[in-house]
Design an enzyme around this catalytic site. Sequence first.
Site, PDB file in Angstrom:
ATOM      1  N   GLN A  30      28.752   9.917 -26.166  1.00  0.00           N
ATOM      2  CA  GLN A  30      27.496   9.470 -26.745  1.00  0.00           C
ATOM      3  C   GLN A  30      26.807   8.375 -25.925  1.00  0.00           C
ATOM      4  OE1 GLN A  30      29.561   9.297 -30.849  1.00  0.00           O
ATOM      5  NE2 GLN A  30      27.432   9.701 -31.347  1.00  0.00           N
ATOM      6  N   ASP A  63      23.883  13.900 -20.700  1.00  0.00           N
ATOM      7  CA  ASP A  63      24.047  13.805 -19.241  1.00  0.00           C
ATOM      8  C   ASP A  63      23.909  12.358 -18.747  1.00  0.00           C
ATOM      9  OD1 ASP A  63      24.294  16.514 -19.319  1.00  0.00           O
ATOM     10  OD2 ASP A  63      22.555  16.962 -18.059  1.00  0.00           O
ATOM     11  N   GLU A 178      38.008  11.201 -36.532  1.00  0.00           N
ATOM     12  CA  GLU A 178      37.513  12.087 -37.586  1.00  0.00           C
ATOM     13  C   GLU A 178      37.907  13.544 -37.387  1.00  0.00           C
ATOM     14  OE1 GLU A 178      33.294  11.563 -37.817  1.00  0.00           O
ATOM     15  OE2 GLU A 178      33.462   9.548 -38.609  1.00  0.00           O
ATOM     16  N   GLU A 389      34.108   2.506 -38.878  1.00  0.00           N
ATOM     17  CA  GLU A 389      32.688   2.864 -38.726  1.00  0.00           C
ATOM     18  C   GLU A 389      31.991   2.658 -40.056  1.00  0.00           C
ATOM     19  OE1 GLU A 389      31.622   6.735 -37.127  1.00  0.00           O
ATOM     20  OE2 GLU A 389      33.210   6.600 -35.623  1.00  0.00           O
TER      21      GLU A 389
HETATM   22  C1  BG6 Z   1      30.650   9.610 -37.127  1.00  0.00           C
HETATM   23  C2  BG6 Z   1      31.100   9.795 -35.707  1.00  0.00           C
HETATM   24  O1  BG6 Z   1      30.902  10.784 -37.812  1.00  0.00           O
HETATM   25  O2  BG6 Z   1      29.333   9.380 -37.403  1.00  0.00           O
HETATM   26  C3  BG6 Z   1      30.104   9.317 -34.678  1.00  0.00           C
HETATM   27  O3  BG6 Z   1      32.357   9.254 -35.438  1.00  0.00           O
HETATM   28  C4  BG6 Z   1      28.720   9.732 -35.111  1.00  0.00           C
HETATM   29  O4  BG6 Z   1      30.460   9.842 -33.430  1.00  0.00           O
HETATM   30  C5  BG6 Z   1      28.369   9.059 -36.425  1.00  0.00           C
HETATM   31  O5  BG6 Z   1      27.766   9.494 -34.145  1.00  0.00           O
HETATM   32  C6  BG6 Z   1      27.010   9.460 -36.965  1.00  0.00           C
HETATM   33  O6  BG6 Z   1      26.966  10.829 -37.144  1.00  0.00           O
HETATM   34  P1  BG6 Z   1      25.657  11.724 -37.103  1.00  0.00           P
HETATM   35  O7  BG6 Z   1      26.157  13.121 -37.231  1.00  0.00           O
HETATM   36  O8  BG6 Z   1      24.819  11.295 -38.255  1.00  0.00           O
HETATM   37  O9  BG6 Z   1      24.992  11.495 -35.797  1.00  0.00           O
END
Ligand code: BG6
Length: 481
Positions: A30, A63, A178, A389
């Site tokens: 990311q 990229d 996850e 997170e």
């Molecule tokens: C979590 C992931 O599920 O949520 C991250 O570990 C991700 O990698 C984040 O970017 C947000 O998810 P999304 O699908 O809303 O972009």
Amino acid sequence: FSILICRSWSVDQLKFPPSFMFGAASAAYQVEGAWNVSDKSPNLWDKLIHDRPELVADGSNGDVACDSYHLWRRDIEMCEELGLNMYRFSISWSRLLPSGYPNYISEDGKNYYSNLIDGLLEKGIEPIVTIFHFDLPQILQDLGGWANPLITDWFADYAEVVFSLYADRVKYWLTINEPMMLCDGGYEELGAPYFDDPDVGRYLCNKHTMIAHAKAYRIYDDLFRDKYHGKISLPTLFFWFKPFTPEDQEVTDLTIDHWEGRYAHPIFSKEGGWPRKLEKLLNDLAKKEGYKQPRLPPFTPEEIQLVRGTYDYYALNHYTTRLVRRVKPGEQPGQWLFYGSSELNTIMDKDPAWGTTAVDWFSVYPPGLREQLHWLNSTYDVKEIIITENGVPSLDPDLVDTQRLEYYRDYLEQVLLAIKDGINVTGYIAWTLMDNFEWLNGYVAKYGLYAVDFSDPNRTRTPRESARYFSAVTKCRTIHP
Ligand code: BG6
């Protein structure tokens, strides 16, 4: 950031304990970019969206992303500005081991992560390293990826290399980010190849992530723990689920097992293995549908022992809450993953009383986090919980991101309350440090404390209001600084 004076707190103002750790997170694909720099080989995401850009909301890819491969020093500076105690990042398997196997370790890959770790430690910031965050080397995906049982050894070998390179400096580890999103999201939503029936792939993947994690944990135990005393866990994505009405409690419990229990029960519960009631339900369903194999691949007694207890703390990725109920006669179940399950015949939805966001599936219900922490505390034998997170998406790049600031304030308040309730939450990691490539949402969804200008070749990062707020929280160690 401007100099800040912490407001003196009243007696009942709750404060985070001095040892509480604040962090922010990112993931290799990311943010890093540099997808084909040096000897890095392509990973699953490189290939998938080069071949099928239409899968991504804005047709973009990773990229270049935030170009953190080149701008990692600025990333560390941002962690410092925020007053963070921890920075969570992931290692790209195909950057470190271009062939997927440990027969060859990339010098550049090795040095990149080594420099990042050293740079963080120099600033007193603890690295918390995710060994795998969705970006499987394409070479291994071509061999069946997470549906192939051999991946448990591929992953264990890779993890051993990572530990041997960095365990002297890294004390906090996360094995597989996850697995629910990886397996259920990958096979059900993206239709990962090799299986006509996504249910087969997704449940094989489910079991293999559990074994792979456990093998990595045991390697750390056998070879590194005595010397380095680190802590390892597996971060689960866990929406909090509540019943629409008290009668829906039973199906809500099943939903929790379906979403979370399949990935947590084998590791964190006392008995280990699959959640029993769910296992029976899914396997009966498979029988009814004419399958010869049970839907959840059984664990052998040895495998149950191998996986059970392989954690040093609970790693929780929490974003939002859902209400659950069974379908009514004539209704169709909601769409997996966020709106229901055809296997459980359920509908999952938001409560209209909760806060809304620009992203349809995402509602704001801060007490859900505290309720969930209580559930975890009473369900599993977890001595320590780190929220690995938590964050909220927006669709505009505005620097004045009041909703995000309030989200952090209100969710952090629930953490404080949970700590007051006696739950040992020792850290909180925001998703995310800066806007980045949000998988199928490309650069459309923004979660960053820092905004990134993706039209600028220098990928300039600018703090949002939420970043200023977050830095005040880390400094004053309370939510109303
Ligand atoms: C979590 C992931 O599920 O949520 C991250 O570990 C991700 O990698 C984040 O970017 C947000 O998810 P999304 O699908 O809303 O972009």
